[in-house]
Design an enzyme around this catalytic site. Structure first.
Site, PDB file in Angstrom:
ATOM      1  N   TYR A  49      61.074-114.241   4.210  1.00  0.00           N
ATOM      2  CA  TYR A  49      60.734-113.317   3.122  1.00  0.00           C
ATOM      3  C   TYR A  49      60.049-114.037   1.949  1.00  0.00           C
ATOM      4  O   TYR A  49      60.088-113.551   0.818  1.00  0.00           O
ATOM      5  CB  TYR A  49      61.987-112.581   2.644  1.00  0.00           C
ATOM      6  N   PHE A  57      64.640-108.462  -6.341  1.00  0.00           N
ATOM      7  CA  PHE A  57      65.693-108.239  -5.341  1.00  0.00           C
ATOM      8  C   PHE A  57      65.750-109.329  -4.274  1.00  0.00           C
ATOM      9  O   PHE A  57      66.504-109.210  -3.315  1.00  0.00           O
ATOM     10  CB  PHE A  57      65.507-106.864  -4.682  1.00  0.00           C
ATOM     11  N   ARG A  85      55.289 -98.958  11.999  1.00  0.00           N
ATOM     12  CA  ARG A  85      55.559 -98.612  10.598  1.00  0.00           C
ATOM     13  C   ARG A  85      55.829 -97.109  10.468  1.00  0.00           C
ATOM     14  O   ARG A  85      56.678 -96.692   9.698  1.00  0.00           O
ATOM     15  CB  ARG A  85      54.376 -99.007   9.718  1.00  0.00           C
ATOM     16  N   THR A  91      60.082 -97.389   3.279  1.00  0.00           N
ATOM     17  CA  THR A  91      61.114 -98.387   2.933  1.00  0.00           C
ATOM     18  C   THR A  91      62.398 -97.714   2.439  1.00  0.00           C
ATOM     19  O   THR A  91      63.494 -98.069   2.865  1.00  0.00           O
ATOM     20  CB  THR A  91      60.566 -99.319   1.818  1.00  0.00           C
ATOM     21  N   ARG A 102      64.443 -94.913   9.702  1.00  0.00           N
ATOM     22  CA  ARG A 102      65.097 -95.064   8.395  1.00  0.00           C
ATOM     23  C   ARG A 102      65.648 -93.730   7.889  1.00  0.00           C
ATOM     24  O   ARG A 102      66.723 -93.690   7.285  1.00  0.00           O
ATOM     25  CB  ARG A 102      64.122 -95.699   7.412  1.00  0.00           C
ATOM     26  N   GLU A 126      54.783-113.790  11.388  1.00  0.00           N
ATOM     27  CA  GLU A 126      56.195-113.464  11.650  1.00  0.00           C
ATOM     28  C   GLU A 126      56.579-113.707  13.113  1.00  0.00           C
ATOM     29  O   GLU A 126      57.688-114.166  13.393  1.00  0.00           O
ATOM     30  CB  GLU A 126      56.462-112.011  11.252  1.00  0.00           C
TER      31      GLU A 126
HETATM   32  P1  GDP Z   1      59.114-102.794   4.152  1.00  0.00           P
HETATM   33  O1  GDP Z   1      57.791-103.397   4.543  1.00  0.00           O
HETATM   34  O2  GDP Z   1      59.147-101.292   4.292  1.00  0.00           O
HETATM   35  O3  GDP Z   1      60.294-103.443   4.864  1.00  0.00           O
HETATM   36  O4  GDP Z   1      59.322-103.039   2.571  1.00  0.00           O
HETATM   37  P2  GDP Z   1      58.932-104.260   1.602  1.00  0.00           P
HETATM   38  O5  GDP Z   1      58.063-105.261   2.307  1.00  0.00           O
HETATM   39  O6  GDP Z   1      58.453-103.682   0.316  1.00  0.00           O
HETATM   40  O7  GDP Z   1      60.356-104.942   1.293  1.00  0.00           O
HETATM   41  C1  GDP Z   1      60.979-105.768   2.237  1.00  0.00           C
HETATM   42  C2  GDP Z   1      62.439-105.410   2.285  1.00  0.00           C
HETATM   43  O8  GDP Z   1      63.042-105.691   1.034  1.00  0.00           O
HETATM   44  C3  GDP Z   1      62.746-103.925   2.518  1.00  0.00           C
HETATM   45  O9  GDP Z   1      62.701-103.526   3.863  1.00  0.00           O
HETATM   46  C4  GDP Z   1      64.143-103.814   1.951  1.00  0.00           C
HETATM   47  O10 GDP Z   1      65.142-104.273   2.869  1.00  0.00           O
HETATM   48  C5  GDP Z   1      64.076-104.755   0.758  1.00  0.00           C
HETATM   49  N1  GDP Z   1      63.721-104.038  -0.488  1.00  0.00           N
HETATM   50  C6  GDP Z   1      62.544-103.416  -0.800  1.00  0.00           C
HETATM   51  N2  GDP Z   1      62.598-102.889  -2.040  1.00  0.00           N
HETATM   52  C7  GDP Z   1      63.834-103.192  -2.514  1.00  0.00           C
HETATM   53  C8  GDP Z   1      64.502-102.927  -3.766  1.00  0.00           C
HETATM   54  O11 GDP Z   1      63.948-102.305  -4.691  1.00  0.00           O
HETATM   55  N3  GDP Z   1      65.784-103.392  -3.897  1.00  0.00           N
HETATM   56  C9  GDP Z   1      66.402-104.103  -2.890  1.00  0.00           C
HETATM   57  N4  GDP Z   1      67.664-104.525  -3.095  1.00  0.00           N
HETATM   58  N5  GDP Z   1      65.807-104.363  -1.717  1.00  0.00           N
HETATM   59  C10 GDP Z   1      64.548-103.914  -1.535  1.00  0.00           C
END
Ligand code: GDP
Length: 137
Positions: A49, A57, A85, A91, A102, A126
């Site tokens: 990550y 976060f 996706r 998300t 989800r 990845e």
């Molecule tokens: P994804 O591509 O839909 O998985 O979303 P992102 O790449 O934006 O974020 C990666 C991961 O971080 C997400 O799948 C969540 O598990 C976590 N995440 C995203 N936004 C938040 C947030 O606002 N708060 C927290 N605690 N975790 C978050």
């Protein structure tokens, strides 16, 4: 033909959703090309990550990702990056379209059951992060 990295996160494993999530992919005509179950170390989760390292976060996300075992997969199919996706949903489960993984099973924006690469460049990084070429069938 395209490949993407999928992870069933610790909440998905904890809720015994491994089989159901894999079925969603297979029923959509997506092929599982590689699969392993692991408990990630802190440095593995931080490295995975890395792009999120400056987000507020990040620490919480890493803690969550190392809180239990994960199932890491390479998915293969036509347009599988964007299709995955769509199948995952937004998300935040509150914003995820009905019927998506989800929307069906996630509790929060963080604890959202699955990860999926978001672009061809990300997928390449990845997949290579977790699998060597001889592990991909
Ligand atoms: P994804 O591509 O839909 O998985 O979303 P992102 O790449 O934006 O974020 C990666 C991961 O971080 C997400 O799948 C969540 O598990 C976590 N995440 C995203 N936004 C938040 C947030 O606002 N708060 C927290 N605690 N975790 C978050």
């Amino acid at each position: 033909m395209e490949r993407t990295l999928s992870i069933i996160k610790p909440d998905g494993v904890q809720k015994s959703l491994v089989g159901q999530v894999i079925s969603v992919f297979e029923n959509a005509g997506i092929r599982i090309a590689a699969l392993k179950m692991r408990r990630l170390s802190r440095s593995e989760a931080e490295g995975f990550y890395y792009v999120h390292k400056d987000r507020p976060f990040f620490g919480e996300l890493v803690e969550f990702m190392i809180s239990g075992a994960v199932v890491i997969m390479v998915l293969e199919g036509q347009n599988v990056i964007s299709r995955n996706r769509e199948i995952m949903g937004a998300t935040d489960p509150k914003e995820a379209a009905p019927g998506t993984i989800r929307a069906r099973w996630a509790d929060t924006k963080q604890n959202n059951i699955v990860h999926g690469s978001d672009s061809p460049e990300t997928a390449k990084f990845e997949i290579g992060y977790f699998f060597s070429s001889i592990e991909i069938c």
